[in-house]
Design an enzyme around this catalytic site. Sequence first.
Site, PDB file in Angstrom:
ATOM      1  N   PHE A 117       0.853  -1.186   0.000  1.00 30.08           N
ATOM      2  CA  PHE A 117       0.000   0.000   0.000  1.00 30.08           C
ATOM      3  C   PHE A 117       0.887   1.234   0.000  1.00 30.08           C
ATOM      4  O   PHE A 117       2.034   1.199   0.452  1.00 30.08           O
ATOM      5  CB  PHE A 117      -0.901   0.012   1.249  1.00 30.08           C
ATOM      6  CG  PHE A 117      -2.370  -0.004   0.944  1.00 30.08           C
ATOM      7  CD1 PHE A 117      -2.988  -1.142   0.478  1.00 30.08           C
ATOM      8  CD2 PHE A 117      -3.143   1.133   1.130  1.00 30.08           C
ATOM      9  CE1 PHE A 117      -4.346  -1.166   0.201  1.00 30.08           C
ATOM     10  CE2 PHE A 117      -4.498   1.130   0.867  1.00 30.08           C
ATOM     11  CZ  PHE A 117      -5.114  -0.026   0.394  1.00 30.08           C
ATOM     12  N   GLN A 237      -7.300  15.208   3.089  1.00 29.91           N
ATOM     13  CA  GLN A 237      -6.657  14.344   2.091  1.00 29.91           C
ATOM     14  C   GLN A 237      -7.551  14.141   0.866  1.00 29.91           C
ATOM     15  O   GLN A 237      -8.734  13.818   0.993  1.00 29.91           O
ATOM     16  CB  GLN A 237      -6.352  12.974   2.705  1.00 29.91           C
ATOM     17  CG  GLN A 237      -5.669  12.023   1.748  1.00 29.91           C
ATOM     18  CD  GLN A 237      -5.285  10.731   2.456  1.00 29.91           C
ATOM     19  OE1 GLN A 237      -6.066   9.789   2.505  1.00 29.91           O
ATOM     20  NE2 GLN A 237      -4.093  10.693   3.017  1.00 29.91           N
ATOM     21  N   HIS A 239      -7.855  11.665  -2.090  1.00 31.80           N
ATOM     22  CA  HIS A 239      -7.392  10.350  -2.536  1.00 31.80           C
ATOM     23  C   HIS A 239      -7.138  10.427  -4.032  1.00 31.80           C
ATOM     24  O   HIS A 239      -7.937  10.985  -4.790  1.00 31.80           O
ATOM     25  CB  HIS A 239      -8.451   9.287  -2.236  1.00 31.80           C
ATOM     26  CG  HIS A 239      -7.941   7.883  -2.359  1.00 31.80           C
ATOM     27  ND1 HIS A 239      -7.619   7.313  -3.582  1.00 31.80           N
ATOM     28  CD2 HIS A 239      -7.682   6.939  -1.423  1.00 31.80           C
ATOM     29  CE1 HIS A 239      -7.202   6.079  -3.379  1.00 31.80           C
ATOM     30  NE2 HIS A 239      -7.226   5.825  -2.080  1.00 31.80           N
ATOM     31  N   LEU A 249     -14.593   5.804  -4.564  1.00 34.72           N
ATOM     32  CA  LEU A 249     -13.191   5.429  -4.389  1.00 34.72           C
ATOM     33  C   LEU A 249     -12.808   4.176  -5.173  1.00 34.72           C
ATOM     34  O   LEU A 249     -13.555   3.205  -5.219  1.00 34.72           O
ATOM     35  CB  LEU A 249     -12.922   5.176  -2.904  1.00 34.72           C
ATOM     36  CG  LEU A 249     -11.454   5.136  -2.504  1.00 34.72           C
ATOM     37  CD1 LEU A 249     -10.832   6.514  -2.646  1.00 34.72           C
ATOM     38  CD2 LEU A 249     -11.324   4.670  -1.061  1.00 34.72           C
ATOM     39  N   GLU A 252      -6.525   1.978  -3.184  1.00 31.84           N
ATOM     40  CA  GLU A 252      -5.085   1.924  -3.395  1.00 31.84           C
ATOM     41  C   GLU A 252      -4.623   0.483  -3.606  1.00 31.84           C
ATOM     42  O   GLU A 252      -3.558   0.228  -4.155  1.00 31.84           O
ATOM     43  CB  GLU A 252      -4.410   2.484  -2.138  1.00 31.84           C
ATOM     44  CG  GLU A 252      -3.107   3.168  -2.352  1.00 31.84           C
ATOM     45  CD  GLU A 252      -2.835   4.092  -1.188  1.00 31.84           C
ATOM     46  OE1 GLU A 252      -1.760   3.956  -0.592  1.00 31.84           O
ATOM     47  OE2 GLU A 252      -3.674   4.937  -0.878  1.00 31.84           O
ATOM     48  N   ARG A 283      -0.456   9.409  -0.491  1.00 29.22           N
ATOM     49  CA  ARG A 283      -1.598   9.915  -1.252  1.00 29.22           C
ATOM     50  C   ARG A 283      -1.455  11.381  -1.648  1.00 29.22           C
ATOM     51  O   ARG A 283      -1.888  11.774  -2.726  1.00 29.22           O
ATOM     52  CB  ARG A 283      -2.878   9.701  -0.440  1.00 29.22           C
ATOM     53  CG  ARG A 283      -3.234   8.235  -0.347  1.00 29.22           C
ATOM     54  CD  ARG A 283      -4.396   7.988   0.580  1.00 29.22           C
ATOM     55  NE  ARG A 283      -4.769   6.583   0.535  1.00 29.22           N
ATOM     56  CZ  ARG A 283      -5.724   6.047   1.283  1.00 29.22           C
ATOM     57  NH1 ARG A 283      -6.394   6.794   2.138  1.00 29.22           N
ATOM     58  NH2 ARG A 283      -6.014   4.763   1.183  1.00 29.22           N
ATOM     59  N   HIS A 370     -11.372  12.906   0.377  1.00 30.34           N
ATOM     60  CA  HIS A 370     -11.474  11.572   0.952  1.00 30.34           C
ATOM     61  C   HIS A 370     -11.468  11.517   2.480  1.00 30.34           C
ATOM     62  O   HIS A 370     -12.265  10.807   3.072  1.00 30.34           O
ATOM     63  CB  HIS A 370     -10.323  10.723   0.415  1.00 30.34           C
ATOM     64  CG  HIS A 370     -10.293   9.311   0.916  1.00 30.34           C
ATOM     65  ND1 HIS A 370     -11.370   8.453   0.769  1.00 30.34           N
ATOM     66  CD2 HIS A 370      -9.344   8.601   1.566  1.00 30.34           C
ATOM     67  CE1 HIS A 370     -11.069   7.269   1.297  1.00 30.34           C
ATOM     68  NE2 HIS A 370      -9.853   7.341   1.808  1.00 30.34           N
ATOM     69  N   ARG A 412      -2.507  11.146   5.848  1.00 28.31           N
ATOM     70  CA  ARG A 412      -2.682   9.779   6.345  1.00 28.31           C
ATOM     71  C   ARG A 412      -2.236   8.761   5.314  1.00 28.31           C
ATOM     72  O   ARG A 412      -2.569   8.877   4.130  1.00 28.31           O
ATOM     73  CB  ARG A 412      -4.153   9.539   6.689  1.00 28.31           C
ATOM     74  CG  ARG A 412      -4.426   8.086   7.110  1.00 28.31           C
ATOM     75  CD  ARG A 412      -5.863   7.864   7.488  1.00 28.31           C
ATOM     76  NE  ARG A 412      -6.796   7.950   6.383  1.00 28.31           N
ATOM     77  CZ  ARG A 412      -6.967   7.017   5.450  1.00 28.31           C
ATOM     78  NH1 ARG A 412      -6.202   5.934   5.438  1.00 28.31           N
ATOM     79  NH2 ARG A 412      -7.879   7.163   4.497  1.00 28.31           N
TER      80      ARG A 412
END
Length: 597
Positions: A117, A237, A239, A249, A252, A283, A370, A412
């Site tokens: 990730f 954030q 994404h 979404l 990832e 991200r 996100h 994050r």
Amino acid sequence: MANIHQFDVVVVGAGGAGLMAGLYASRGAKTAVISKLYPTRSHTGAAQGGIGAALGNLEEDKPEWHTYDTVKGSDYLGDQDAIEFMCNEAIDAVLELEHMGLPFDRTPEGRISQRPFGGHTNNETGKPVRRAAHAADRTGHMILQTLYQQCLKNKVNFFDEYQALELLIVNGKAAGVVAVELATGELHTFHAKAVIFATGGHGRIFEVTSNAYAYTGDGAAMLLRKGLPLEDMEFFQFHPTGIYKLGILITEGVRGEGGVLINGKGERFMPKYAPTVKDLASRDVVSRAIYTEIREGRGANGSNYVYLDVRPESVIKYAALDGRTNPDGSPYTITGEEVLAKLPDIIDFCRVYLGVDPVTQLMPIQPTAHYTMGGIPTNKYGEVVIDDKNTVFPGLYAAGECACVSVHGGNRLGTNSLLDLVVFGKHSGIKAAEYANQVDFQELPGDAEAGARSQFDTLRNGSGKENAFDIATEMKKVMFDLVGIYRNEKDMRSAVEKVRGLQERFKQVRVTDTGRIFNTDLLNTWELGNMLEVAEVIAHCALNRKESRGGHSREDYPERDDQNWLKHTLAWKKDGNVSIGYKPVVITKYQPKKRVY
């Protein structure tokens, strides 16, 4: 007050954090969980790719590496004591979920399977490490179902479809909440010794978002109205991979399985921006890279999107170029059937909403609002703190996305949100039950429901000159365009003024539905008031922070400035204005240095 309920601990919100808090609180105290949704409809269910933990099931990994990656990913704004605590707790947290019955994917040997990730690395080689424990691409859904079953087993009291409206404070301590029952329109008072907020985020203030319709910043706004601060609200954030136009979404995990980003010229572009980890950079880095490609004219079809490519032949080609192998050292390969097995929901989303089959076609994607790194300030035990000295507010707790511990800092890492809600949901529940068993109930005033009733009366009795839908549409466009991925002084000053103007217009809104049963008109309008409060704080805090860090990227201050801005923002709403203060960042092992991917 006819509808009074008394519990030792009341949890507001029934997503992963609320269920975990409710489960652990119920083991030591009489506990209720109230939620405006049925628990299994909570937004945790939309989390796809995995939960981070250094299990080391497929290759070497260590909690220390996870800790460093999280600190680095936070752009050094995360509190390192809390981050270390979370990453050390991660292994036991995942194993506990497994023992509760969560059906993780398995390795051939029967261990919990893990995938790479963004931002998670082997600290010695700098290459991506398999750290995300997953259940296909519906990990959050499985966590939600598992925790809800455990709460039912433990006889947690649920009040489903109750919208919390106001926090009750008596003698400087939390004393419960007032909520409206959606089915009847009646107000209910929940008298408690301890209150845990787990109300989720506020991404619905942005035009394109991955967030659920219910993500309207209710908890944050309720505490703002009580004079309590919010922390680091400028850090939101985006994404990198949302479905074009819809914002839904695309996990990832697609890139974890080998997918790559392609611009309108057919070029893979992430090696330009992150030469080592490429498409698995954090991200904020990937979102800015996509936006830069689009701004410089390399979007797909001259438009504001690029492509995500997980076609097996492409994955195999780029894996060979990157030197990616299987854990046993053999060349990395994947088939169409394996893509479908590993990413069933993503394939389905694209086929249904885009008419695109990712096994054979490129997916059109664009960054989507996100996750908030900011929120209600807490310590690592979920206790709400109210100043730069971390003074605890008695009886009040927060966990999950509505809280700011701060383990995410400026940005994050993927998989750390599910980890955050499990770890800090657990500890807020434990602490709340301990506290409740040491104190008596505060005596409530006779008019405990007056504040909540007044909020609704105001919305029912407005002039009707303004329309709530129009105001919401304008707010979302203002925030996405002017306080989005790239920011500057002029745009954000304009955003602050426009949001204030929308707040004034909001005072003229009148709810047209006069009914009491499931009055969504009234509730949606009340939620819009929350979003306007939160939007103003975000714009103010972003305008105030004159540097770029993590998800906060300013064109007029493009560099990170540790000398002046290595500090948390605290924001209060006082006398109708946003007031700003600061809190030091906790640094233990890792001194700030430039992030390199």
